[in-house]
Design a protein around this motif. Structure first.
Motif, PDB file in Angstrom:
ATOM      1  N   GLY A   1       0.861  -1.190   0.000  1.00  0.00           N
ATOM      2  CA  GLY A   1       0.000   0.000   0.000  1.00  0.00           C
ATOM      3  C   GLY A   1       0.884   1.222   0.000  1.00  0.00           C
ATOM      4  O   GLY A   1       2.038   1.177  -0.438  1.00  0.00           O
ATOM      5  N   ARG A   2       0.344   2.306   0.553  1.00  0.00           N
ATOM      6  CA  ARG A   2       1.115   3.563   0.574  1.00  0.00           C
ATOM      7  C   ARG A   2       2.430   3.394   1.334  1.00  0.00           C
ATOM      8  O   ARG A   2       3.488   3.817   0.880  1.00  0.00           O
ATOM      9  N   ILE A   3       2.340   2.810   2.528  1.00  0.00           N
ATOM     10  CA  ILE A   3       3.542   2.744   3.379  1.00  0.00           C
ATOM     11  C   ILE A   3       4.549   1.748   2.791  1.00  0.00           C
ATOM     12  O   ILE A   3       5.745   2.043   2.695  1.00  0.00           O
ATOM     13  N   GLY A   4       4.064   0.589   2.356  1.00  0.00           N
ATOM     14  CA  GLY A   4       4.960  -0.401   1.740  1.00  0.00           C
ATOM     15  C   GLY A   4       5.694   0.210   0.551  1.00  0.00           C
ATOM     16  O   GLY A   4       6.902   0.018   0.374  1.00  0.00           O
ATOM     17  N   SER A   5       4.965   0.972  -0.256  1.00  0.00           N
ATOM     18  CA  SER A   5       5.590   1.604  -1.433  1.00  0.00           C
ATOM     19  C   SER A   5       6.652   2.622  -1.006  1.00  0.00           C
ATOM     20  O   SER A   5       7.722   2.720  -1.629  1.00  0.00           O
TER      21      SER A   5
END
Ligand code: DGY
Length: 330
Positions: free
Chosen positions: A157-161
């Motif tokens: 998601g946003r954080i993983g990216s």
């Protein structure tokens, strides 16, 4: 003059959130750094039109039934596993969270933990504090190299990216697994998709970025820990129950994996007699990945704006169940 709507804030939060809310509402605050006692929460909810909540409060159907006027629960967190969203939707309550504003701060912190565990920063600190530093040692506190290693991301998601983006600076190979493959991001982030087991098998560092759902509870269990390299480092900034903590303890104790760094535990706070606290290869901090001054201000302000929007008939910025707001609008 008509009475102002009542908003309850379940903890002391950055002032900006309270100031915004006070411009519109009759605001009551649990003015403490401790969790609001359940009976006080239930009492306050009787008259509340909106609540600014934290991940430490459980909002299930019966809690919502104690709040007959409640129209919005704005969680000051991106995760919302503390809220039964289906129960809220059924009752016409809008649920909001705070995505986006904490992405980079949380990604920075996943890296902080990864680097600290890889290079044994906390062990080194304790070593000095305990007066053990006698000389430079060729074999003293050896760690794992981060540069040119393989990073495995579970959840993109946003954080993983954002975590993946930072890996470029360390010339890493980045593998990811997500229930939804993100081919659109693979080229720009320079990452490769792989099935979960392959990510676990090939990664030197594994960082978790999935929400807590029935499917992700104990995603990292004894069997999956055994697939990882003996030199692997596991980083968890997601939610504690994504990892089977007993299995993790055994894996760290028996050298099945090399180290872990946890921002989140199951339960929170971790009980002081938990055996994980005795292990030098397990670094645990108190759920602070989003805890920067700027980000906590931004989270409080976004949660407040979401409440203001819903209670004034506007579309909230970050609803979790937008269908409730749509329904109400018609
Ligand atoms: C979240 O937002 O879900 C974090 O766990 C706290 O910032």
């Amino acid at each position: 003059m008509p009475e102002k709507p009542r908003v309850y804030v379940t903890r002391r939060i950055p002032e900006i959130g309270i100031t915004l809310l006070r411009e519109h509402f009759d605001v009551r605050v649990w003015d403490s750094d401790d969790v609001v006692p359940r009976e006080i929460l239930l009492e306050e909810l009787k008259e509340a039109d909106g609540v600014l909540a934290l991940l430490t409060e459980r909002f299930d159907g019966p809690t919502m039934d104690a709040a007959p006027k409640l129209k919005v629960i704005a969680n000051m967190a991106v995760g919302f596993d503390n809220i039964d969203v289906a129960a809220a939707t059924e009752r016409g309550i809008v649920v909001c969270n705070t995505p986006g504003v904490l992405t980079d701060t949380t990604a920075d912190f996943a890296w902080t933990l990864l680097m600290a565990a890889a290079r044994r920063v906390v062990e080194g600190y304790k070593y000095v504090q305990e007066g053990k530093w006698k000389t430079w040692g060729p074999l003293l506190l050896l760690g794992q190299d981060v540069h040119h290693a393989t990073l495995g991301l579970i959840g993109l998601g946003r954080i993983g990216s954002a975590v993946a983006q930072r890996a470029k600076g360390f010339s890493m190979r980045v593998l990811y697994y997500d229930a939804i493959r993100r081919q659109d991001l693979e080229q720009s982030l320079g990452i490769e998709y792989a099935p979960l087991e392959q990510v676990l098998r090939e990664a030197d560092f594994i960082s978790l970025h999935v929400p807590l759902t029935p499917e992700t509870r104990h995603l990292i269990n004894a069997e999956r820990l055994r697939i990882m390299k003996k030199t692997a480092v596991l980083v968890n900034t997601a939610r504690g129950p994504v990892v089977d903590q007993k299995a993790l303890y055994e894996a760290l104790r028996d050298g099945v994996i090399w180290a872990a760094a946890l921002d989140v535990t199951d339960p929170e706070p971790i009980p002081m007699d938990d055996p994980l606290l005795k292990l030098d290869n397990c670094l645990i901090v108190p759920h602070i990945a989003s805890a920067s001054f700027k980000t906590r201000d931004a989270m409080a302000a976004l949660a407040a704006r979401n409440i203001i929007a819903v209670l004034s008939g506007q579309q909230p910025e970050t609803p979790v169940n937008p269908e409730v707001w749509e329904r109400r609008r018609k």
